[in-house]
Design an enzyme around this catalytic site. Structure first.
Site, mmCIF file in Angstrom:
data_model
loop_
_atom_site.group_PDB
_atom_site.id
_atom_site.type_symbol
_atom_site.label_atom_id
_atom_site.label_comp_id
_atom_site.label_asym_id
_atom_site.label_seq_id
_atom_site.Cartn_x
_atom_site.Cartn_y
_atom_site.Cartn_z
ATOM 1 N N LYS A 22 -5.734 -1.402 0.197
ATOM 2 C CA LYS A 22 -6.416 -1.995 1.370
ATOM 3 C C LYS A 22 -6.913 -0.900 2.321
ATOM 4 O O LYS A 22 -8.091 -0.872 2.672
ATOM 5 C CB LYS A 22 -5.449 -2.912 2.115
ATOM 6 N N ASN A 23 -6.006 -0.012 2.703
ATOM 7 C CA ASN A 23 -6.381 0.956 3.743
ATOM 8 C C ASN A 23 -7.438 1.941 3.253
ATOM 9 O O ASN A 23 -8.329 2.320 4.005
ATOM 10 C CB ASN A 23 -5.134 1.689 4.259
ATOM 11 N N CYS A 116 -3.404 -6.859 13.869
ATOM 12 C CA CYS A 116 -2.046 -7.406 13.761
ATOM 13 C C CYS A 116 -1.303 -7.279 15.083
ATOM 14 O O CYS A 116 -1.502 -6.322 15.828
ATOM 15 C CB CYS A 116 -1.265 -6.637 12.688
ATOM 16 N N ARG A 121 -2.205 -0.888 20.724
ATOM 17 C CA ARG A 121 -2.816 0.063 19.791
ATOM 18 C C ARG A 121 -4.136 0.544 20.386
ATOM 19 O O ARG A 121 -5.204 0.038 20.066
ATOM 20 C CB ARG A 121 -3.038 -0.594 18.423
ATOM 21 N N ASP A 304 4.587 0.674 7.361
ATOM 22 C CA ASP A 304 4.200 -0.569 6.676
ATOM 23 C C ASP A 304 5.278 -1.074 5.724
ATOM 24 O O ASP A 304 5.250 -2.224 5.300
ATOM 25 C CB ASP A 304 2.880 -0.378 5.910
ATOM 26 N N ARG A 396 -4.497 -11.176 4.463
ATOM 27 C CA ARG A 396 -5.290 -10.024 4.897
ATOM 28 C C ARG A 396 -5.089 -8.838 3.954
ATOM 29 O O ARG A 396 -6.005 -8.027 3.779
ATOM 30 C CB ARG A 396 -4.846 -9.575 6.296
HETATM 31 C C1 UD1 Z 1 -3.218 2.636 9.928
HETATM 32 C C2 UD1 Z 1 -3.025 1.641 8.817
HETATM 33 C C3 UD1 Z 1 -1.762 0.819 9.028
HETATM 34 C C4 UD1 Z 1 -0.563 1.728 9.256
HETATM 35 C C5 UD1 Z 1 -0.862 2.797 10.305
HETATM 36 C C6 UD1 Z 1 0.241 3.829 10.457
HETATM 37 C C7 UD1 Z 1 -5.288 1.111 8.136
HETATM 38 C C8 UD1 Z 1 -6.371 0.109 8.070
HETATM 39 N N1 UD1 Z 1 -4.184 0.765 8.774
HETATM 40 O O1 UD1 Z 1 -3.384 1.914 11.140
HETATM 41 O O2 UD1 Z 1 -1.560 0.028 7.872
HETATM 42 O O3 UD1 Z 1 0.517 0.949 9.706
HETATM 43 O O4 UD1 Z 1 -2.076 3.489 10.002
HETATM 44 O O5 UD1 Z 1 0.505 4.407 9.239
HETATM 45 O O6 UD1 Z 1 -5.404 2.191 7.588
HETATM 46 N N2 UD1 Z 1 -2.769 5.537 18.620
HETATM 47 C C9 UD1 Z 1 -3.103 5.864 19.932
HETATM 48 N N3 UD1 Z 1 -4.421 6.101 20.203
HETATM 49 C C10 UD1 Z 1 -5.391 6.046 19.261
HETATM 50 C C11 UD1 Z 1 -5.033 5.726 17.933
HETATM 51 C C12 UD1 Z 1 -3.703 5.478 17.643
HETATM 52 O O7 UD1 Z 1 -2.247 5.909 20.808
HETATM 53 O O8 UD1 Z 1 -6.563 6.273 19.580
HETATM 54 C C13 UD1 Z 1 -1.352 5.239 18.290
HETATM 55 C C14 UD1 Z 1 -1.140 3.785 17.885
HETATM 56 O O9 UD1 Z 1 -0.998 2.950 18.996
HETATM 57 C C15 UD1 Z 1 0.107 3.867 17.047
HETATM 58 C C16 UD1 Z 1 -0.009 5.251 16.402
HETATM 59 O O10 UD1 Z 1 -0.966 5.978 17.159
HETATM 60 O O11 UD1 Z 1 1.239 3.812 17.867
HETATM 61 C C17 UD1 Z 1 -0.415 5.240 14.959
HETATM 62 O O12 UD1 Z 1 -1.583 4.483 14.811
HETATM 63 P P1 UD1 Z 1 -2.668 4.777 13.682
HETATM 64 O O13 UD1 Z 1 -2.135 5.791 12.725
HETATM 65 O O14 UD1 Z 1 -3.958 5.054 14.350
HETATM 66 O O15 UD1 Z 1 -2.726 3.380 12.951
HETATM 67 P P2 UD1 Z 1 -4.000 2.643 12.401
HETATM 68 O O16 UD1 Z 1 -5.020 3.616 11.952
HETATM 69 O O17 UD1 Z 1 -4.399 1.584 13.355
#
Ligand code: UD1
Length: 424
Positions: A22-23, A116, A121, A304, A396
């Site tokens: 998926k990711n 989710c 986030r 995850d 999803r």
């Molecule tokens: C992706 C994955 C998700 C997985 C996650 C962590 C996809 C589609 N989803 O989510 O399955 O659980 O990585 O491995 O690939 N953060 C900030 N500011 C930002 C961006 C992130 O503070 O601009 C924080 C988030 O709130 C969170 C942490 O960083 O606490 C990690 O988030 P991130 O790695 O960005 O997760 P996703 O990319 O949303």
């Protein structure tokens, strides 16, 4: 509204094939926007989030053709620089079209994301990175508006190794003028898959050190065909389900190296795990020994897998502690597990789980994707029947989960809410 009816207590046995990731699929679909022409993608999982992303591409004017075993994305023309709110609010990953639209159109308008329900986030790293590459960013009426005739190379530092920000910024930087560095970047296997795709299309991206990426901007990306990597989270879910039901399951189509943290923790619980070439076999054992888990960025234990693994620990012979460091609110599903008899309390970022003799089937609601996996696993090991609703969250990210579990011997059936169909 559909629901899953699961009668617990059956051992899962047999073999199951893992679908596409998926990711990886989501970030690669975003990157296809940069290819002025056609991209063929194989092994695209047939799941809700992929449909949402394809709809997004379609709304931007991209032509999408779905064939039996591949999808053809034709992004020769991009007709709109605005991403629709109803799609971005459904799925956070769709926010990442911002950079690609900006590169293609010189401007982009994308709403702030939803996704989710697992905690706050933000997207500040994404925006800071694009600004460092020269984009002018404004926030108005819930939308991000970005402008840049051409992005230019920059030296970017992420406060946290965010998967989404790493993918988003590296993708946009692949067509920037000059060289970009992303420091403290994430290094999940799905990011490597995205980079393999981009490099195959002519980009020049590589890790030059641990957590440091160098992206040399190129003029354009070319048409290509690419096979998406298998889904390690789906594989991990089946591994835990096998352990939870004292089963014996061969999970095929996945390199065990991607699953090391889950494999090691399963072994600590007393399960037998055999690592093979492109497959993993899990043989469940009783009693399940308690273990402690701390979620971390890759190569640490993946957040995850926290929820499904925690479900298994509910019936461990002792007390386990699970600490969630990535998200601030990924324990909401525990109240549903408590309805099935789990003994758990949350102290700050740690769940303290006292193993119980058994769980009992109950009606439960899925609040987010991996909570869905946790509840399905709990229902598979519970005594009696569970009725699981909120399936849109599960759908999803899992392709035909009930079909695959039924083929392993689970008593599982999807029914429309009012239907009275019998169990398999
Ligand atoms: C992706 C994955 C998700 C997985 C996650 C962590 C996809 C589609 N989803 O989510 O399955 O659980 O990585 O491995 O690939 N953060 C900030 N500011 C930002 C961006 C992130 O503070 O601009 C924080 C988030 O709130 C969170 C942490 O960083 O606490 C990690 O988030 P991130 O790695 O960005 O997760 P996703 O990319 O949303």
């Amino acid at each position: 509204m559909d629901k899953l009816i699961i009668e617990g207590g059956r051992r899962l046995t047999g073999r199951v094939k893992v679908s596409g990731s998926k990711n990886a699929a989501l970030s690669i679909l975003v990157a296809t926007l940069l290819v002025k022409g056609k991209t063929k993608l194989y092994n695209l999982p047939r799941i809700g989030d992929v449909w949402t992303m394809l709809e997004m591409l379609n709304k931007l004017g991209v032509k999408v053709k779905l064939e039996e075993d591949f999808a053809e994305i034709d992004a020769n023309e991009i007709e709109s620089y605005e991403a629709p709110y109803e799609l971005v609010k459904k799925m956070r990953a769709s926010f990442n079209v911002l950079g690609s639209i900006l590169v293609r159109c010189g401007r982009a308008r994308v709403p702030l994301p939803g996704g989710c329900d697992i905690g706050t986030r933000p997207v500040d790293f994404h925006l800071k990175g694009l600004q460092a590459m020269g984009a002018e960013i404004r926030m108005e009426h819930g939308y991000i508006e970005a402008y840049a005739d051409k992005l230019r190379g920059a030296d970017i530092y992420l406060d946290f190794p965010s998967v989404g920000a790493t993918c988003h910024l590296a993708t946009a930087a692949s067509l920037a003028e000059g060289t970009t560095y992303i420091r403290n970047a994430a290094e999940e296997p799905e990011i490597h898959d995205l980079f393999n795709f981009l490099n195959q299309a002519g980009a020049d991206i590589k890790y030059i050190d641990s957590r440091v990426i160098e992206i040399k901007g190129v003029e354009k990306l070319r048409e290509t065909s690419y096979e998406i990597m298998p889904d390690r989270m789906e594989a991990g879910t089946f591994m835990i389900a096998a352990a939870a039901t004292e089963g014996d399951v061969l999970i095929e189509g996945i390199d065990p190296v991607y699953l090391k943290p889950v494999i090691e923790k399963l072994r600590e619980t007393g399960c037998e795990v055999l690592e093979m070439e492109n497959a993993v076999r899990v043989i469940g054992k009783r009693p399940i020994k308690p273990v402690n888990i701390v979620t971390l960025p890759h190569p640490g234990f993946p957040t995850d897998m926290q929820q499904p693994f925690t479900a298994l620990l509910m019936i461990a012979d002792g007390t386990s502690m699970v600490t969630e460091t990535i998200y601030d609110s990924r324990f909401k599903y525990l109240s549903e597990l408590a309805r099935m008899g789990a003994d758990v309390k949350v102290e700050g970022r740690t769940a303290v789980i006292k193993g119980v003799k058994e769980l009992t089937g109950a009606p439960v609601v899925i609040s987010d994707l991996r909570a869905g996996a946790a509840l399905v696993i709990a229902a598979l090991m519970a005594r009696g029947v569970s009725e699981i609703t909120g399936l849109e969250n599960l759908d999803r990210g899992y392709e035909n989960l009930e079909g695959k579990l039924a083929s392993l011997g689970a008593s599982i059936k999807r029914v429309a809410e009012e239907s009275r169909e019998c169990l398999v």
